[in-house]
Design a protein around this motif. Sequence first.
Motif, short mmCIF file in Angstrom:
data_model
loop_
_atom_site.label_atom_id
_atom_site.label_comp_id
_atom_site.label_asym_id
_atom_site.label_seq_id
_atom_site.Cartn_x
_atom_site.Cartn_y
_atom_site.Cartn_z
N ILE A 199 0.84 -1.19 0.00
CA ILE A 199 0.00 0.00 0.00
C ILE A 199 0.87 1.24 0.00
O ILE A 199 1.75 1.40 0.86
CB ILE A 199 -0.95 0.01 1.22
N VAL A 200 0.63 2.13 -0.97
CA VAL A 200 1.37 3.37 -1.06
C VAL A 200 0.71 4.39 -0.12
O VAL A 200 -0.44 4.78 -0.31
CB VAL A 200 1.41 3.90 -2.51
N LEU A 201 1.47 4.77 0.91
CA LEU A 201 0.98 5.72 1.91
C LEU A 201 1.11 7.15 1.41
O LEU A 201 1.99 7.44 0.62
CB LEU A 201 1.78 5.57 3.21
N HIS A 202 0.30 7.98 1.89
CA HIS A 202 -0.81 7.83 2.79
C HIS A 202 -2.11 7.71 1.99
O HIS A 202 -3.12 7.26 2.52
CB HIS A 202 -0.94 9.03 3.74
N GLY A 203 -2.06 8.11 0.75
CA GLY A 203 -3.26 8.20 -0.07
C GLY A 203 -4.03 6.92 -0.27
O GLY A 203 -5.25 6.93 -0.32
N ALA A 204 -3.35 5.79 -0.38
CA ALA A 204 -4.04 4.53 -0.68
C ALA A 204 -4.38 3.73 0.58
O ALA A 204 -4.91 2.62 0.47
CB ALA A 204 -3.18 3.69 -1.62
N LEU A 205 -4.11 4.27 1.74
CA LEU A 205 -4.33 3.53 2.98
C LEU A 205 -5.79 3.10 3.17
O LEU A 205 -6.07 1.94 3.46
CB LEU A 205 -3.87 4.36 4.18
N ILE A 206 -6.72 4.00 2.99
CA ILE A 206 -8.13 3.68 3.20
C ILE A 206 -8.63 2.69 2.14
O ILE A 206 -9.25 1.67 2.46
CB ILE A 206 -8.98 4.97 3.23
N PHE A 207 -8.33 2.97 0.87
CA PHE A 207 -8.72 2.07 -0.21
C PHE A 207 -8.08 0.69 -0.02
O PHE A 207 -8.76 -0.34 -0.14
CB PHE A 207 -8.32 2.68 -1.56
N GLY A 208 -6.80 0.67 0.28
CA GLY A 208 -6.10 -0.61 0.48
C GLY A 208 -6.70 -1.42 1.60
O GLY A 208 -6.88 -2.64 1.48
N SER A 209 -7.05 -0.76 2.70
CA SER A 209 -7.66 -1.45 3.83
C SER A 209 -9.00 -2.07 3.44
O SER A 209 -9.28 -3.23 3.78
CB SER A 209 -7.88 -0.48 4.99
N ASP A 210 -9.81 -1.31 2.74
CA ASP A 210 -11.11 -1.83 2.32
C ASP A 210 -10.96 -2.95 1.30
O ASP A 210 -11.68 -3.95 1.34
CB ASP A 210 -11.97 -0.70 1.74
N LEU A 211 -10.02 -2.80 0.38
CA LEU A 211 -9.80 -3.81 -0.65
C LEU A 211 -9.33 -5.13 -0.05
O LEU A 211 -9.87 -6.20 -0.36
CB LEU A 211 -8.79 -3.31 -1.69
N LEU A 249 1.14 -6.89 -5.24
CA LEU A 249 0.09 -6.03 -5.77
C LEU A 249 0.26 -4.66 -5.12
O LEU A 249 0.08 -4.52 -3.91
CB LEU A 249 -1.30 -6.59 -5.45
N VAL A 250 0.63 -3.67 -5.92
CA VAL A 250 0.80 -2.31 -5.43
C VAL A 250 -0.57 -1.63 -5.43
O VAL A 250 -1.26 -1.63 -6.44
CB VAL A 250 1.78 -1.51 -6.32
N ILE A 251 -0.95 -1.07 -4.29
CA ILE A 251 -2.21 -0.35 -4.17
C ILE A 251 -1.90 1.14 -4.14
O ILE A 251 -1.21 1.62 -3.25
CB ILE A 251 -2.98 -0.74 -2.88
N GLU A 252 -2.42 1.84 -5.13
CA GLU A 252 -2.17 3.28 -5.28
C GLU A 252 -3.50 4.02 -5.24
O GLU A 252 -4.54 3.46 -5.60
CB GLU A 252 -1.46 3.52 -6.62
N ASP A 253 -3.48 5.27 -4.80
CA ASP A 253 -4.70 6.05 -4.77
C ASP A 253 -5.08 6.58 -6.14
O ASP A 253 -6.23 6.53 -6.54
CB ASP A 253 -4.63 7.20 -3.75
N ILE A 254 -4.08 7.06 -6.91
CA ILE A 254 -4.39 7.66 -8.21
C ILE A 254 -3.19 7.56 -9.14
O ILE A 254 -2.05 7.72 -8.72
CB ILE A 254 -4.82 9.14 -8.03
N GLY A 267 -8.92 9.19 1.31
CA GLY A 267 -7.47 8.99 1.31
C GLY A 267 -6.72 10.04 0.53
O GLY A 267 -5.55 10.32 0.80
N LEU A 268 -7.36 10.64 -0.46
CA LEU A 268 -6.71 11.67 -1.27
C LEU A 268 -6.74 13.00 -0.52
O LEU A 268 -7.74 13.33 0.10
CB LEU A 268 -7.41 11.80 -2.62
N ASP A 269 -5.66 13.75 -0.62
CA ASP A 269 -5.54 14.93 0.23
C ASP A 269 -5.18 16.20 -0.52
O ASP A 269 -4.82 16.17 -1.69
CB ASP A 269 -4.45 14.68 1.27
N LEU A 270 -5.26 17.28 0.20
CA LEU A 270 -4.71 18.57 -0.20
C LEU A 270 -3.86 19.02 0.97
O LEU A 270 -4.38 19.31 2.05
CB LEU A 270 -5.81 19.59 -0.49
N ASN A 271 -2.56 18.97 0.79
CA ASN A 271 -1.60 19.32 1.85
C ASN A 271 -1.88 18.56 3.15
O ASN A 271 -1.85 19.11 4.24
CB ASN A 271 -1.61 20.83 2.11
N GLY A 272 -2.19 17.27 3.00
CA GLY A 272 -2.40 16.41 4.16
C GLY A 272 -3.79 16.45 4.76
O GLY A 272 -4.09 15.68 5.68
N LYS A 273 -4.67 17.27 4.25
CA LYS A 273 -6.02 17.41 4.81
C LYS A 273 -7.06 16.78 3.87
O LYS A 273 -6.82 16.62 2.70
CB LYS A 273 -6.35 18.88 5.03
#
Length: 181
Positions: free
Chosen positions: A46-58, A101-106, A162-168
Amino acid sequence: MQINVDGTLMNVGVLFSEIDIRERTKVIAQQINQDYGTKETLVVLIVLHGALIFGSDLVRNLEMPTEIETIRIKSYEGTSSTGNVTLVTPLPSSLDGKHVLVIEDIVDTGRSIDFLLKELQKTKALSVKICSLLDKPEAHEFPVKANYIGFTIQKNFVIGYGLDLNGKFRNLPYIANLTKA
């Protein structure tokens, strides 16, 4: 809805609801289950931090034994790619002889995935596939393609799930388009 981002008013328009994401995640998991079967162990990177939520659910929808690893790379500042990709954490040492399997957000420009694939080629992984929640084909600058894609989007900036704008805004349960008001 509107939010204030560092003094700039931004419009937030929901692209994919929490239900849309949940259903699509189940479909992707079914495809992965068919491709890998239930016997061999799959290393989910899982590619942090963006894919953490998607990866967990997947991962909760996968049927094979899994090992979960994480990696952190950085390529964005604000709403723009910096043009440079940095490996913030080293690759896990447990990839040799395993399917990854690499999990990416975008997949945006493709620069991050291209960089990560080149790094993964240095390992002795049996195979490497990419699963991305979002794909932005109009923005691709590198010839990379995810094997599993949640949703295809236009060349806009998105936040949430999981996708952010400056961490938010990672905590939003949906994916939203972000535009200036």
